[in-house]
Scaffold this active site. Structure first.
Site, PDB file in Angstrom:
ATOM      1  CE1 TYR A  15      -4.236   0.299  -0.425  1.00  0.00           C
ATOM      2  CE2 TYR A  15      -4.282  -1.633   1.060  1.00  0.00           C
ATOM      3  CZ  TYR A  15      -4.860  -0.819   0.316  1.00  0.00           C
ATOM      4  OH  TYR A  15      -6.142  -0.869  -0.071  1.00  0.00           O
ATOM      5  CB  THR A  26      -5.863   3.174 -21.698  1.00  0.00           C
ATOM      6  OG1 THR A  26      -5.688   3.103 -23.068  1.00  0.00           O
ATOM      7  CG2 THR A  26      -6.831   3.384 -21.075  1.00  0.00           C
ATOM      8  CG  ASP A  73      -9.092   9.232 -24.046  1.00  0.00           C
ATOM      9  OD1 ASP A  73      -8.069   8.716 -24.299  1.00  0.00           O
ATOM     10  OD2 ASP A  73     -10.125   8.920 -23.919  1.00  0.00           O
ATOM     11  CD  GLU A  93      -4.019   4.446   0.810  1.00  0.00           C
ATOM     12  OE1 GLU A  93      -2.986   3.791   1.163  1.00  0.00           O
ATOM     13  OE2 GLU A  93      -4.873   3.932   0.986  1.00  0.00           O
ATOM     14  NE  ARG A 137      -7.217  -3.755 -19.474  1.00  0.00           N
ATOM     15  CZ  ARG A 137      -8.226  -4.241 -20.468  1.00  0.00           C
ATOM     16  NH1 ARG A 137      -7.908  -5.306 -21.236  1.00  0.00           N
ATOM     17  NH2 ARG A 137      -9.143  -3.871 -20.562  1.00  0.00           N
ATOM     18  CE  LYS A 183      -8.008   1.255 -25.406  1.00  0.00           C
ATOM     19  NZ  LYS A 183      -8.271   1.996 -23.964  1.00  0.00           N
TER      20      LYS A 183
HETATM   21  N1  DSN Z   1     -13.163  -0.234 -24.570  1.00  0.00           N
HETATM   22  C1  DSN Z   1     -12.044   0.547 -25.296  1.00  0.00           C
HETATM   23  C2  DSN Z   1     -12.076   0.264 -26.836  1.00  0.00           C
HETATM   24  O1  DSN Z   1     -12.242  -0.725 -27.233  1.00  0.00           O
HETATM   25  O2  DSN Z   1     -11.946   1.230 -27.595  1.00  0.00           O
HETATM   26  C3  DSN Z   1     -12.214   2.040 -24.913  1.00  0.00           C
HETATM   27  O3  DSN Z   1     -12.219   2.212 -23.494  1.00  0.00           O
END
Ligand code: DSN
Length: 417
Positions: free
Chosen positions: A52, A224, A198, A54, A233, A227
């Site tokens: 932890y 994120t 984004d 914080e 993740r 991707k």
């Molecule tokens: N779920 C993602 C996507 O497939 O684009 C976006 O958060």
């Protein structure tokens, strides 16, 4: 490691084995998915999950942070360098909390945000009425041009001048074309708005210099990390120094508690991987593959939204191409070993649960080493599926061919590469 799991919980062990088989034997064309490296997976599954912490490095509410502080500082340093950002927060657990933190940091409830129409490629957190974003903030939208199915920046400017939003948001989940982040920022500047991007889908392409970057001019950027960036993740927020304090306060203690340091360490590993020349080659090949796949699909009679792609992503208007709607086509593709998702297309007249399109992309198959030759085969598989939508026997036969092709391209993180 899985030998412990096998003994302790054979049910979950077997389900992971089942997923492994799916990820290795099928063509994964969901554009937001990828294969994280063994190093990223190892870090995600490490003992860092036990701790932890914080707070932020050197300002924690728990002791024993000697290693954790170094890890988080390294992740921040690497992300700053990779993207050229002034301030980075590496704690957001995923894309939605990252976007939520930005709104929470910079807006009052009910404030106006200008973002992309959701059915034209915006994300749930860009103002969907069923999402916190649409419930707590006043989202208004721009869309793509009806003819070209591409963004029209003059239109964005006109709406911004009329509506005077507090934030202008760019970055999309289903837009196949290049985004002019500079134009978005200039419009924001001219109406006194904060520019926000984004970049979740294209972060890997931006890091590799394959897509124009929103840095250093964009005020706040979220992404994120799993991707095209091919990390664990999770998500990060990158911003100008002047927004740093507000963003950090919004993430913790505003929205999250203890940061997931196993994910933060894995993000650091992914940022290091993304600096390597191989990653730049990988990102270039993602786009080459997407362009080749788009061309072959069009040769096979598929109508693509905007008639092509500049990125990793392709949106197919299946209704216009083949007289089939998105959902049955996606289901038939799944039976044939090709995984994608059904998706709305701009100006769709069909409902979101069975829209007119399917969305595909090349990040995962490029991680396996597939190139233009394989893109031709995939376009041909997809044509065959469209001609055999209810023919189980034909779909099973295609699945066998897909499996055989996949066996030549080991999946990173599954086969040990
Ligand atoms: N779920 C993602 C996507 O497939 O684009 C976006 O958060």
């Amino acid at each position: 490691m899985n030998s412990y799991l096998k003994e302790s919980d054979p049910e979950i062990y077997n389900l992971i084995e089942e997923e492994k088989k799916l990820e290795s034997e099928k063509l994964r064309l969901i554009p937001s998915e990828n294969y994280a490296s063994c190093a990223v997976l190892e870090t995600t599954g490490s003992i860092l999950t036990n701790k932890y912490s914080e707070g932020y490095p050197k300002k924690r509410y728990y002791e024993g942070q000697q290693a954790i502080d170094k890890i988080e500082l390294l992740a921040i340093k690497r992300a700053k360098k990779l993207f050229g950002a002034e301030h980075v927060n590496v704690q957001p657990n995923s894309g939605s909390p990252a976007n939520m933190a930005v709104y929470f940091a910079l807006l009052e409830m009910g404030d106006k945000i200008l973002g992309m129409n959701l059915s034209h490629g915006g994300h749930l957190t860009h103002g969907s009425p069923v999402n916190f974003s649409g419930k707590y903030y006043n989202f208004i939208s721009y869309g793509v041009d009806k003819e070209t199915e591409m963004l029209d920046m003059d239109e964005v400017r006109k709406i911004a001048e009329k509506e005077k939003p507090k934030i202008i948001l760019s970055g999309f989940t289903a837009y196949p074309r290049r985004v002019d982040f500079k134009a978005f920022h200039k419009i924001a500047e001219s109406v006194g708005a904060i520019s926000m991007a984004d970049i979740s889908h294209i972060a890997g392409l931006i890091a590799a210099g394959v897509h124009p970057s929103p840095f250093p001019f964009t005020d706040v950027v979220t992404t994120t990390t799993h991707k095209t960036l091919r990390g664990p993740r999770g998500a990060i927020i990158l911003c100008k120094k002047k927004f740093g304090k507000a963003v950090d306060k919004a993430v913790f203690p505003g929205l999250q508690g203890g940061p997931h340091e196993h994910s933060i360490a894995a993000k650091a590993v992914a940022f290091k991987e993304a600096e390597r020349p191989e990653f730049k080659e990988y990102a270039k090949q993602i786009v080459k593959n997407a362009k080749a796949l788009a061309e072959y699909l069009m040769e096979n009679g598929f109508k693509l939204v905007s008639d092509g792609t500049d990125t990793h992503l392709i949106l197919i208007n299946v209704v216009k191409s083949k007289g089939i709607s998105g959902k049955p086509f996606a289901k038939a593709l799944d039976k044939a070993g090709i995984i994608c998702n059904f998706n709305t297309i701009p100006f769709d007249r069909r409902p979101p649960f069975d829209p007119s399109g399917v969305r595909i992309g090349t990040p995962a198959i490029t991680s396996r080493g597939m190139k233009e030759t394989e893109m031709k085969k995939i376009a041909d598989f997809m044509l065959k599926v469209s001609e055999n939508i209810d023919n189980e026997e034909a779909l099973t036969k295609i699945a066998e061919e897909v499996k055989s092709m996949c066996s030549e391209f080991p999946a990173p993180g599954i086969e040990r590469i």
